[in-house]
Design a protein around this motif. Structure first.
Motif, mmCIF file in Angstrom:
data_model
loop_
_atom_site.group_PDB
_atom_site.id
_atom_site.type_symbol
_atom_site.label_atom_id
_atom_site.label_comp_id
_atom_site.label_asym_id
_atom_site.label_seq_id
_atom_site.Cartn_x
_atom_site.Cartn_y
_atom_site.Cartn_z
ATOM 1 N N MET A 71 0.839 -1.205 0.000
ATOM 2 C CA MET A 71 0.000 0.000 0.000
ATOM 3 C C MET A 71 0.869 1.248 0.000
ATOM 4 O O MET A 71 1.777 1.386 0.812
ATOM 5 C CB MET A 71 -0.921 0.008 1.226
ATOM 6 N N LEU B 165 -5.856 -1.911 8.419
ATOM 7 C CA LEU B 165 -5.975 -3.283 7.917
ATOM 8 C C LEU B 165 -7.427 -3.759 7.977
ATOM 9 O O LEU B 165 -7.903 -4.453 7.075
ATOM 10 C CB LEU B 165 -5.068 -4.214 8.725
ATOM 11 N N GLN C 68 -9.226 -2.152 5.122
ATOM 12 C CA GLN C 68 -8.906 -2.856 3.884
ATOM 13 C C GLN C 68 -9.667 -4.175 3.787
ATOM 14 O O GLN C 68 -10.135 -4.563 2.709
ATOM 15 C CB GLN C 68 -7.396 -3.107 3.816
ATOM 16 N N GLU C 69 -9.826 -4.830 4.916
ATOM 17 C CA GLU C 69 -10.596 -6.084 4.937
ATOM 18 C C GLU C 69 -12.053 -5.804 4.609
ATOM 19 O O GLU C 69 -12.719 -6.612 3.929
ATOM 20 C CB GLU C 69 -10.474 -6.720 6.324
ATOM 21 N N GLN D 98 -9.032 -4.574 -1.245
ATOM 22 C CA GLN D 98 -7.662 -4.094 -1.416
ATOM 23 C C GLN D 98 -7.632 -2.861 -2.314
ATOM 24 O O GLN D 98 -8.303 -2.806 -3.333
ATOM 25 C CB GLN D 98 -6.791 -5.201 -2.018
ATOM 26 N N VAL E 47 1.323 -1.713 8.235
ATOM 27 C CA VAL E 47 0.241 -2.117 7.340
ATOM 28 C C VAL E 47 0.765 -3.028 6.234
ATOM 29 O O VAL E 47 0.165 -4.065 5.903
ATOM 30 C CB VAL E 47 -0.466 -0.884 6.746
ATOM 31 N N SER E 48 1.887 -2.641 5.645
ATOM 32 C CA SER E 48 2.478 -3.435 4.568
ATOM 33 C C SER E 48 2.860 -4.822 5.070
ATOM 34 O O SER E 48 2.630 -5.827 4.384
ATOM 35 C CB SER E 48 3.707 -2.723 3.999
ATOM 36 N N GLY F 95 1.466 -6.369 7.610
ATOM 37 C CA GLY F 95 0.237 -7.095 7.933
ATOM 38 C C GLY F 95 -0.525 -7.554 6.712
ATOM 39 O O GLY F 95 -1.345 -8.470 6.808
ATOM 40 N N SER F 96 -0.280 -6.918 5.551
ATOM 41 C CA SER F 96 -0.996 -7.289 4.326
ATOM 42 C C SER F 96 -0.365 -8.491 3.635
ATOM 43 O O SER F 96 -0.969 -9.074 2.733
ATOM 44 C CB SER F 96 -1.008 -6.103 3.358
ATOM 45 N N GLN F 97 0.855 -8.825 4.034
ATOM 46 C CA GLN F 97 1.553 -9.922 3.344
ATOM 47 C C GLN F 97 1.066 -11.290 3.827
ATOM 48 O O GLN F 97 0.615 -11.466 4.929
ATOM 49 C CB GLN F 97 3.055 -9.777 3.572
#
Length: 361
Positions: free
Chosen positions: A1, A316, A319-320, A324, A356-357, A359-361
């Motif tokens: 992101m 996050l 985003q959920e 995305q 955030v980045s 947690g998105s992986q």
């Protein structure tokens, strides 16, 4: 992101205009230093609180002081300006920025501006469409142009002197033109579909409830699929009101106290939308009664605040909920407390987005 910045700042009516402009400028320069990918500024002519009257003039003011960040008009209110003026000034600004310009456009949402420019009773959506079509036609054609429309006619036929350059309208550095974005302010926006079909990208406004933000993605996909354009979530920008502090007590107070700049921001928007019959933007369901929509509920649902860990978790979760998206646009507010305002942006860039980045992986 990616992390970007978007502001149509709402300042206290009694604040010195010079101070608010200096602080707005400082926020953009800070975003550039912190590595924000892009930053947008809006414009209104008839609003003492939302007091940047020309986004083009503002960006020209900071162009040479920025190094890497892309700067965007957020937005040029197309019915308010002659298309040839837009074409020429945007072209010059793109050169001033060495191709770092993003061209944000809209029909304009402030009704007092519409009254001022004589368009209150006119079809501003039709004017918007004609204006941007004419701007693009100017950039794609040679003088003397001879572009005829319902609202504007554009030509230099009688006065063209091609040998000395008279009668030419400037073209931008980026070809065929800078990237174009539109701000979506309505649930299930048809404008998002039409924009996507034309190769433009959407920004979901920071005053829309998350369920309405979520409705923009399928409309974007619809437009891309119509013209067989590649669907890419990286092209979707979502603006959000965020405040980050080192401790939760400070964050809560600055974001939620009655005299908070965040509450002040939404109080102004809430008043405008309610009086103009557009309170549905703040509803959480289509059949929600108007009297159930309160300023407190709006602030509670639309402002993210807390420590870096807490804010990262909330982003996050957003985003959920909405899906995305490629860029989170940190929505600028008045710097009632300059140090807290600066610190929030620093924490956002240096601590929140990395979390955030991860947690998105």
């Amino acid at each position: 992101m990616k992390l970007g910045f978007f502001t149509m700042p709402i300042h206290p009516l009694d604040k010195d205009w010079r101070q608010s402009l200096r602080e707005d400028r400082e926020a953009f320069l800070l975003a550039d230093e912190l590595g924000f990918s892009e930053a947008y500024v809006g414009e209104h002519v008839t609003d003492r609180a939302e007091n940047i009257t020309s986004c083009i003039a503002f960006l020209a003011w900071i162009a040479a002081a920025t190094k890497q960040i892309k700067l965007g008009t957020g937005t040029v209110n197309m019915p308010n300006v002659h298309p040839a003026t837009v074409a020429a000034t945007i072209a010059m600004l793109d050169h001033m920025l060495d191709g770092r310009l993003i061209f944000g456009i809209s029909p304009g949402g402030l009704l007092s501006d519409a009254e001022l420019f004589g368009t209150l009773e006119r079809d501003r959506n039709a004017m918007f469409l004609e204006a941007i079509n004419q701007v693009l036609q100017i950039w794609a054609s040679e003088p003397p142009y001879n572009i005829e429309g319902k609202f504007w006619n554009i030509t230099t036929h009688k006065t063209l002197m091609a040998d000395i350059g008279q009668g030419f309208i400037a073209r931008p550095l980026q070809r065929p033109h800078p990237p174009i974005v539109v701000t979506a302010v309505a649930p299930f926006s048809k404008g998002v579909t039409e924009a996507a079909a034309r190769g433009w990208d959407p920004i979901s406004a920071n005053f829309l409830m998350p369920m309405w933000v979520k409705s923009h993605w399928p409309k974007y996909v619809e437009g891309c699929e119509r013209v067989r354009r590649t669907v890419d979530f990286a092209n979707w920008r979502v603006a959000k009101s965020v405040f980050v502090a080192k401790d939760m007590a400070t964050a809560k107070a600055y974001a939620t106290d009655p005299d908070s700049p965040y509450v002040y921001y939404y109080r102004s928007l809430f008043t405008k939308l309610k009086r103009n019959g557009r309170i549905e933007l703040f509803k959480t369901r289509r059949d929600q009664p108007d009297d159930e929509v309160t300023l407190e509920s709006v602030c509670d649902k639309l402002t993210i605040y807390g420590t870096p860990d807490s804010v990262a978790d909330q982003i996050l979760a957003l985003q959920e909920e909405v899906g995305q998206f490629g860029t989170l646009l940190y929505a600028g507010k008045d710097w009632k407390d300059r140090e807290l305002g600066r610190r929030s942006m620093i924490l956002m860039a240096e601590q929140v987005i990395p979390r955030v980045s991860a947690g998105s992986q």
